[in-house]
Scaffold this motif. Structure first.
Motif, PDB file in Angstrom:
ATOM      1  N   TRP A 119       0.833  -1.190   0.000  1.00 70.02           N
ATOM      2  CA  TRP A 119       0.000   0.000   0.000  1.00 70.02           C
ATOM      3  C   TRP A 119       0.872   1.246   0.000  1.00 70.02           C
ATOM      4  O   TRP A 119       0.632   2.196  -0.750  1.00 70.02           O
ATOM      5  CB  TRP A 119      -0.916   0.014   1.235  1.00 70.02           C
ATOM      6  N   ALA A 130       0.135  15.097  -1.657  1.00 67.21           N
ATOM      7  CA  ALA A 130      -0.692  15.690  -0.612  1.00 67.21           C
ATOM      8  C   ALA A 130       0.158  16.550   0.312  1.00 67.21           C
ATOM      9  O   ALA A 130      -0.248  17.652   0.702  1.00 67.21           O
ATOM     10  CB  ALA A 130      -1.390  14.589   0.186  1.00 67.21           C
TER      11      ALA A 130
ATOM     12  N   ILE B  39       2.555   6.145   9.677  1.00 68.47           N
ATOM     13  CA  ILE B  39       1.281   5.492   9.952  1.00 68.47           C
ATOM     14  C   ILE B  39       1.396   4.434  11.038  1.00 68.47           C
ATOM     15  O   ILE B  39       0.394   3.995  11.576  1.00 68.47           O
ATOM     16  CB  ILE B  39       0.700   4.848   8.681  1.00 68.47           C
ATOM     17  N   ALA B  49      -8.546   4.067  12.741  1.00 66.26           N
ATOM     18  CA  ALA B  49      -9.555   3.071  13.080  1.00 66.26           C
ATOM     19  C   ALA B  49     -10.860   3.737  13.507  1.00 66.26           C
ATOM     20  O   ALA B  49     -11.948   3.346  13.077  1.00 66.26           O
ATOM     21  CB  ALA B  49      -9.041   2.175  14.203  1.00 66.26           C
ATOM     22  N   GLY B  84      -2.678  13.490   3.563  1.00 66.79           N
ATOM     23  CA  GLY B  84      -3.868  13.231   2.769  1.00 66.79           C
ATOM     24  C   GLY B  84      -4.668  12.024   3.229  1.00 66.79           C
ATOM     25  O   GLY B  84      -5.518  11.521   2.492  1.00 66.79           O
ATOM     26  N   ILE B  85      -4.411  11.555   4.441  1.00 67.93           N
ATOM     27  CA  ILE B  85      -5.129  10.391   4.956  1.00 67.93           C
ATOM     28  C   ILE B  85      -6.480  10.793   5.530  1.00 67.93           C
ATOM     29  O   ILE B  85      -7.460  10.070   5.413  1.00 67.93           O
ATOM     30  CB  ILE B  85      -4.301   9.689   6.061  1.00 67.93           C
ATOM     31  N   LEU B 105      -8.214   8.131   0.188  1.00 62.84           N
ATOM     32  CA  LEU B 105      -6.916   7.478   0.376  1.00 62.84           C
ATOM     33  C   LEU B 105      -6.845   6.792   1.730  1.00 62.84           C
ATOM     34  O   LEU B 105      -6.371   5.656   1.855  1.00 62.84           O
ATOM     35  CB  LEU B 105      -5.805   8.530   0.258  1.00 62.84           C
ATOM     36  N   THR B 108      -8.617   3.389   1.809  1.00 65.30           N
ATOM     37  CA  THR B 108      -7.877   2.251   1.262  1.00 65.30           C
ATOM     38  C   THR B 108      -6.815   1.785   2.248  1.00 65.30           C
ATOM     39  O   THR B 108      -6.538   0.589   2.372  1.00 65.30           O
ATOM     40  CB  THR B 108      -7.209   2.616  -0.074  1.00 65.30           C
ATOM     41  N   LEU B 109      -6.228   2.756   2.957  1.00 63.61           N
ATOM     42  CA  LEU B 109      -5.240   2.373   3.963  1.00 63.61           C
ATOM     43  C   LEU B 109      -5.880   1.566   5.067  1.00 63.61           C
ATOM     44  O   LEU B 109      -5.299   0.613   5.589  1.00 63.61           O
ATOM     45  CB  LEU B 109      -4.581   3.632   4.544  1.00 63.61           C
ATOM     46  N   HIS B 110      -7.088   1.942   5.393  1.00 57.96           N
ATOM     47  CA  HIS B 110      -7.748   1.263   6.489  1.00 57.96           C
ATOM     48  C   HIS B 110      -7.917  -0.230   6.234  1.00 57.96           C
ATOM     49  O   HIS B 110      -7.804  -1.056   7.136  1.00 57.96           O
ATOM     50  CB  HIS B 110      -9.107   1.903   6.770  1.00 57.96           C
ATOM     51  N   THR B 112      -5.945  -2.170   4.681  1.00 55.67           N
ATOM     52  CA  THR B 112      -4.680  -2.837   4.962  1.00 55.67           C
ATOM     53  C   THR B 112      -4.405  -2.924   6.452  1.00 55.67           C
ATOM     54  O   THR B 112      -3.968  -3.957   6.965  1.00 55.67           O
ATOM     55  CB  THR B 112      -3.547  -2.056   4.277  1.00 55.67           C
ATOM     56  N   ILE B 113      -4.680  -1.833   7.134  1.00 54.75           N
ATOM     57  CA  ILE B 113      -4.448  -1.819   8.569  1.00 54.75           C
ATOM     58  C   ILE B 113      -5.287  -2.881   9.261  1.00 54.75           C
ATOM     59  O   ILE B 113      -4.844  -3.571  10.159  1.00 54.75           O
ATOM     60  CB  ILE B 113      -4.776  -0.423   9.136  1.00 54.75           C
ATOM     61  N   ARG B 114      -6.507  -3.006   8.779  1.00 55.78           N
ATOM     62  CA  ARG B 114      -7.404  -3.993   9.371  1.00 55.78           C
ATOM     63  C   ARG B 114      -6.788  -5.399   9.291  1.00 55.78           C
ATOM     64  O   ARG B 114      -6.903  -6.198  10.221  1.00 55.78           O
ATOM     65  CB  ARG B 114      -8.741  -3.956   8.636  1.00 55.78           C
ATOM     66  N   ALA B 115      -6.127  -5.674   8.178  1.00 56.62           N
ATOM     67  CA  ALA B 115      -5.492  -6.981   8.031  1.00 56.62           C
ATOM     68  C   ALA B 115      -4.398  -7.168   9.080  1.00 56.62           C
ATOM     69  O   ALA B 115      -4.290  -8.239   9.698  1.00 56.62           O
ATOM     70  CB  ALA B 115      -4.909  -7.118   6.623  1.00 56.62           C
TER      71      ALA B 115
END
Lengths: 143, 143
Positions: A119, A130, B39, B49, B84-85, B105, B108-110, B112-115
Motif C-alpha cells: 500500500w 498531498a 502510519i 480506526a 492526505g489520509i 486514500l 484504502t489504507l484502512h 490494509t491496517i485492518r489486516a
DNA sequence: CTGGATCCCATAGGATACTG
DNA sequence: CAGTATCCTATGGGATCCAG
C-alpha cells in the motif's frame, strides 16, 4: 485521571453512545496495542522482510540494513525471537555462527506486512503530492 | 557516513551478492520507510480506526482514545491531514466546530491496517505463549 | 471547543569499547 | 563472529497554561 470521560450515564453533549465506536485496538488491557508497537517499530519490519527470503547471519543482517547499530539489531532480534516471530540457531563452532530465520508464525505475519508495504509503495506518490499541497497552502497562508 | 558498506565492488568477505536480498523498504532515498513510520506511530492507527466508522470531532477523538494528550492528538491529526489520509473541516461557528473524516486514500489504507490488526488479534495468544516460553527458559538458564 | 506555546522528562537509539 | 556494557544525545510525548 479519569473523571467523567465516558462513564457518566448522563452524557451532556451527545445523546448517542460515543464509545461503542471503538472495537479492537483502543481497548486497554488488550495486547493488540503492544504487539503492534513491537512489530511496527523502526527495524522489525526490515528484519522480517529480509528473513523472508532466506536464513541470515548476524553480520549479514547488519550489512543489509544500512544505518542500524549492532545494539539495535541485537535488541530487535531478541524481541522478535521472544515473540516467536523468528528463530535463532547457534552453531557451537570456533568463530561463532548464529543464524536467524523466520518462524512459521513469522511467515504468516510477513504476508500481512507485505500488504502494508505494498500500500505504501502504491500510494507514496499520492502522499507526497498531498504533502506538497499541504505545505504550499500552509506557506501561502502564513505570508 | 557511508563508507564502503555496499558499494565497494570487491566485497571482501562474501563471494555471493549479499545485497540483492533487499527489495523494497531498506533502500535509502525511498519514502516507504518514512511513510511507514508515520502510519505506524503510537496513535495514527487508532485515529484511522476510529474515523473509519464516522466523522468525529476533536473532543470525541480525545475522549475515545484514552491516554492521548491533546498535544499528541493535534500532532497526529496534522500529520495525517498533511499526508492526505484524513480531511479536516472547520465550521466557522462561535464555539469552533472541527470535524475529521477519513479521505478516500485513508479508506484504502484502512483496509490494509485492518489486516494487520486482524493478524495481531488472531495470533496474540500464540505470541503471549512464545513470550512466556522465552522468559521461562531465560530465567532457568540464569539460575 | 479547538488548538498553540512552553517546559520537562522518559525512553529510543547511536557511538564506542570490551569479551567469549 | 556475535554479541554485552556504558555513555550520551535526540526525540517522543505528557502536563500545563494561554488564546481565538
Amino acid at each position: 485521571m479519569k473523571e467523567g470521560t465516558l462513564n457518566s450515564p448522563s452524557n451532556l453533549c451527545s445523546s448517542e453512545a460515543d464509545y461503542d465506536v471503538l472495537q479492537w485496538d483502543v481497548r486497554e488491557g488488550c495486547e493488540v496495542r503492544q504487539i503492534l508497537d513491537r512489530i511496527a517499530d523502526k527495524w522489525s519490519l526490515l528484519v522480517i522482510a529480509l528473513l523472508e527470503k532466506r536464513t541470515l547471519r548476524f553480520t549479514q543482517l547488519r550489512n543489509s540494513i544500512e544505518g542500524i547499530s549492532q545494539r539495535m539489531l541485537t535488541t530487535t532480534l531478541r524481541n522478535l525471537e521472544r515473540d516467536g516471530i523468528i528463530e535463532r540457531t547457534v552453531y557451537p563452532v570456533v568463530p561463532p555462527r548464529v543464524e536467524y530465520a523466520l518462524s512459521p508464525l513469522g511467515c504468516t505475519l510477513h504476508e500481512t506486512i507485505r500488504a502494508l508495504v505494498g500500500w505504501t509503495e502504491s500510494n507514496q506518490a499520492e502522499i507526497l503530492a498531498a504533502r506538497a499541497r499541504y505545505d504550499a497552502k500552509a506557506a501561502s497562508e502564513r505570508w
